[in-house]
Design an enzyme around this catalytic site. Structure first.
Site, short mmCIF file in Angstrom:
data_model
loop_
_atom_site.label_atom_id
_atom_site.label_comp_id
_atom_site.label_asym_id
_atom_site.label_seq_id
_atom_site.Cartn_x
_atom_site.Cartn_y
_atom_site.Cartn_z
N ASP A 153 -99.71 2.96 -24.15
CA ASP A 153 -99.77 2.37 -23.67
C ASP A 153 -98.35 2.74 -22.77
O ASP A 153 -97.75 2.08 -21.82
CB ASP A 153 -99.54 1.33 -23.44
CG ASP A 153 -99.39 0.12 -22.33
OD1 ASP A 153 -99.97 0.52 -21.22
OD2 ASP A 153 -99.15 -0.95 -22.62
N ASP A 212 -98.66 1.00 -10.85
CA ASP A 212 -98.72 1.64 -11.84
C ASP A 212 -98.11 3.27 -10.97
O ASP A 212 -97.19 3.84 -11.95
CB ASP A 212 -99.47 2.19 -12.63
CG ASP A 212 -98.40 2.18 -13.95
OD1 ASP A 212 -97.27 1.57 -14.30
OD2 ASP A 212 -98.24 3.07 -15.37
N ARG A 217 -93.53 8.09 -19.67
CA ARG A 217 -92.14 8.71 -20.09
C ARG A 217 -93.02 10.47 -20.34
O ARG A 217 -92.90 11.25 -20.75
CB ARG A 217 -91.92 8.27 -21.47
CG ARG A 217 -92.38 8.00 -22.55
CD ARG A 217 -91.91 7.16 -23.31
NE ARG A 217 -92.33 5.74 -23.04
CZ ARG A 217 -91.70 4.22 -23.63
NH1 ARG A 217 -90.90 4.12 -24.59
NH2 ARG A 217 -91.76 3.61 -22.81
N LYS A 253 -104.53 -2.64 -22.79
CA LYS A 253 -103.08 -4.10 -21.90
C LYS A 253 -104.40 -5.03 -22.50
O LYS A 253 -105.31 -5.19 -21.96
CB LYS A 253 -103.40 -3.83 -21.05
CG LYS A 253 -101.80 -2.41 -20.44
CD LYS A 253 -102.02 -2.50 -18.56
CE LYS A 253 -100.94 -1.03 -18.89
NZ LYS A 253 -99.47 -1.73 -18.85
N LYS A 312 -93.60 8.94 -11.12
CA LYS A 312 -95.12 8.81 -12.24
C LYS A 312 -95.89 8.48 -11.23
O LYS A 312 -96.02 7.61 -10.77
CB LYS A 312 -94.33 7.47 -12.80
CG LYS A 312 -95.61 6.49 -13.77
CD LYS A 312 -94.89 5.32 -14.65
CE LYS A 312 -96.86 5.12 -14.92
NZ LYS A 312 -96.53 3.88 -15.81
N GLU A 346 -97.55 5.43 -21.70
CA GLU A 346 -97.95 7.38 -21.34
C GLU A 346 -97.15 7.67 -20.50
O GLU A 346 -97.13 8.76 -20.01
CB GLU A 346 -99.30 6.86 -20.49
CG GLU A 346 -99.52 6.39 -19.38
CD GLU A 346 -98.85 5.64 -18.81
OE1 GLU A 346 -98.44 4.39 -18.30
OE2 GLU A 346 -99.03 4.03 -20.15
N ASP A 398 -103.40 2.01 -14.94
CA ASP A 398 -103.37 2.20 -16.01
C ASP A 398 -104.25 1.44 -17.24
O ASP A 398 -103.86 0.30 -17.19
CB ASP A 398 -101.81 2.00 -16.51
CG ASP A 398 -101.22 2.19 -18.45
OD1 ASP A 398 -101.82 2.58 -18.65
OD2 ASP A 398 -100.52 1.78 -18.32
#
Length: 498
Positions: free
Chosen positions: A348, A289, A352, A278, A266, A350, A271
């Site tokens: 949030d 992230d 996956r 968030k 990833k 994202e 993010d």
């Protein structure tokens, strides 16, 4: 104008294994605890005054680093505890931290080097752990106008016996490569996101790969992603003015046998959570992230550096999840590589989405025999396993066992998690094929979602949301990005080489 970052990769201490000590360089004397008496000193301990340990209350406890007496030729006395291999790593990290705290004004190589005569019972496992601790324990990443403070430049390990020295040298070199990979993954995670956009991450990785003979790098832009159906990556990256990228690193040496391993990481360079934004508290940590992508990049560089005779490809979908009029929304339906559709229920979640595209692309275009993805995916894993253990989901028990063993051999802990099939109905959507963020145990349903894109291949999902970042120093880890999973991935590839 972008804020500069320190030169990458971070410079680390060199490691050398030799037959004899270098003249004029003081020794580090190793010591172990004794159950019923004073600490037991290794080579060089005879230089210490007889009553020295009592005078300074030295016990030999693991990580206890005490400056040696003036004019003794001993710079440091270092405790190993009872000498278990993991304690060598903790001790090595403590040593380099203690040494660097005293280096102000030091200029000579002798002042900035550590020289250790290894005891005869120090094996390759202990040496590998010690090297890892010394190389990584002093790691620092700081964007500053200040002059950098002096650092330990080298570690010299003295092994007189030739046959044993060759084995120690091989173990030390491999450990140093793994430590350098961990450090590079930390660099990538720690870089601030005003510099680290998707293009920067991909270009920095490609530049590092270009220094390794035989390691290929290709960067695909947003036009290629659109033409090839990467709807998840494009949706996640659509809210940012800095467009997404797909990085592919390829290692296919002549004579490689066995499986084709594809590693997917990833690469969310920042993010915000998107429209499902968030909370402000902790959002600044989202520069890390992309730690899963960083682990894959660094592991690929190490695999090439070691020249492992196995085919490995690394894929890192890179995007910034931002808030704007172009951001994707809850309720959207996204079409992935291969045509599978996902209903968006939380922007949030994202990670996956970008992993799904990369996994599906790997199955369709790269024809792997083993798939492994790595991601800071769910807060649920932090709750379940804390900050030092990664979650391991796998469709294949043999692969799961390989990963656990690889982690044990390289000092990274993984805990097997279940793929609960009874939860699959929750992953199905009424308006699309899949629901991106279904209710239920967050780590498990995220893994079940990803499994739908693996084509039934042996696959493992490594959720590193907890151990990818550290809040305080422990063992060889320092606050910030940890590089967790990097060494496991390299050791996993090594395990397929026979």
């Amino acid at each position: 104008m972008s804020t500069p970052v320190p030169t990458l990769p971070t410079t680390l201490p060199d490691v050398e294994v030799t037959a004899s000590p270098r003249k004029g360089v003081p020794l580090v004397v190793l010591s172990r605890t004794s159950a019923d008496g004073p600490p037991r000193f290794g080579p060089g301990g005879d230089r210490l005054p007889e009553a020295w340990a009592d005078l300074v209350a030295f016990t030999g406890a693991v990580g206890e680093a005490q400056a040696g007496p003036v004019d003794s030729g001993v710079r440091w006395v270092l405790g190993l505890g009872d000498g278990e291999s993991a304690q060598w790593r903790s001790a090595g990290a403590a040593l380099v931290r203690a040494a660097e705290a005293t280096l102000d004004g030091a200029t000579s190589a002798a002042d900035r080097g550590l020289q250790v005569e290894l005891p005869e019972d120090a094996g390759t496992d202990e040496v590998a752990e010690f090297v890892r601790g010394v190389v990584l324990g002093g790691y620092k990443f700081k964007v500053t106008a200040e002059e950098p403070k002096p650092r330990v430049r080298g570690l010299r390990l003295v092994v007189p016996d030739g046959e044993r020295r060759a084995a120690i040298d091989a173990a030390a070199r491999r450990s140093a490569v793994l430590a350098a990979a961990t450090s590079f993954a930390r660099d990538l995670a720690n870089a601030p996101s005003n510099v680290k956009d998707p293009a920067w991450l991909a270009k920095t990785a490609a530049k590092a790969a270009g220094k390794v003979a035989g390691l290929g790098a290709e960067i695909r832009d947003e036009r290629w992603l659109a033409a090839n159906g990467f709807g998840g990556v494009l949706a996640v990256g659509g809210g940012s003015e800095r467009p997404p990228r797909l990085l592919e690193l390829s290692w296919n040496p002549k004579g490689a046998t066995g499986p084709h391993i594809v590693l997917v990481g990833k690469g969310i360079t920042f993010d915000t959570g998107g429209i499902s934004i968030k909370p402000a508290d902790g959002m600044h940590l989202m520069r890390t992230d992309m730690a899963g992508g960083g682990a894959v990049i660094a592991a690929m560089v190490a695999i090439g550096t070691l020249g492992l005779p196995v085919r490995v490809t690394g894929l890192v979908p890179c995007a910034e999840n931002h808030v704007s009029g172009a951001a994707y929304r809850p309720g959207d339906v996204v079409r992935h590589v291969g045509g599978t559709t996902s209903e968006i229920t939380n922007t949030d979640a994202e990670g996956r989405l970008v992993l799904a595209d990369a996994l599906a692309h790997a199955v369709r275009a790269l024809h792997p025999t083993v798939l492994v993805d790595v991601a800071t995916l769910t807060g649920a894993m932090k709750v379940a396993l804390g900050l030092r253990t990664g979650g391991l989901f796998a469709s294949d028990q043999a692969l799961a066992e390989r990963i656990q063993t690889a982690g044990e051999e390289t000092g990274e802990a993984w805990w097997p998690m279940p793929l609960v099939c009874d939860l699959m109905p929750d992953v199905r959507s009424e308006i699309a094929d899949l629901r991106q963020a279904p209710p239920g145990p967050g780590g498990i349903v995220a893994a079940l979602f990803l499994r739908e894109f693996t084509g039934g291949l042996p696959w493992a999902h490594l959720d590193i949301a907890g151990p990818a970042r550290a809040e305080q120093a422990y063992d060889e880890v320092n606050p910030g990005g940890t590089g967790f999973a990097t060494r496991t991935l390299v050791q996993l590839a090594l395990s397929f080489t026979g």
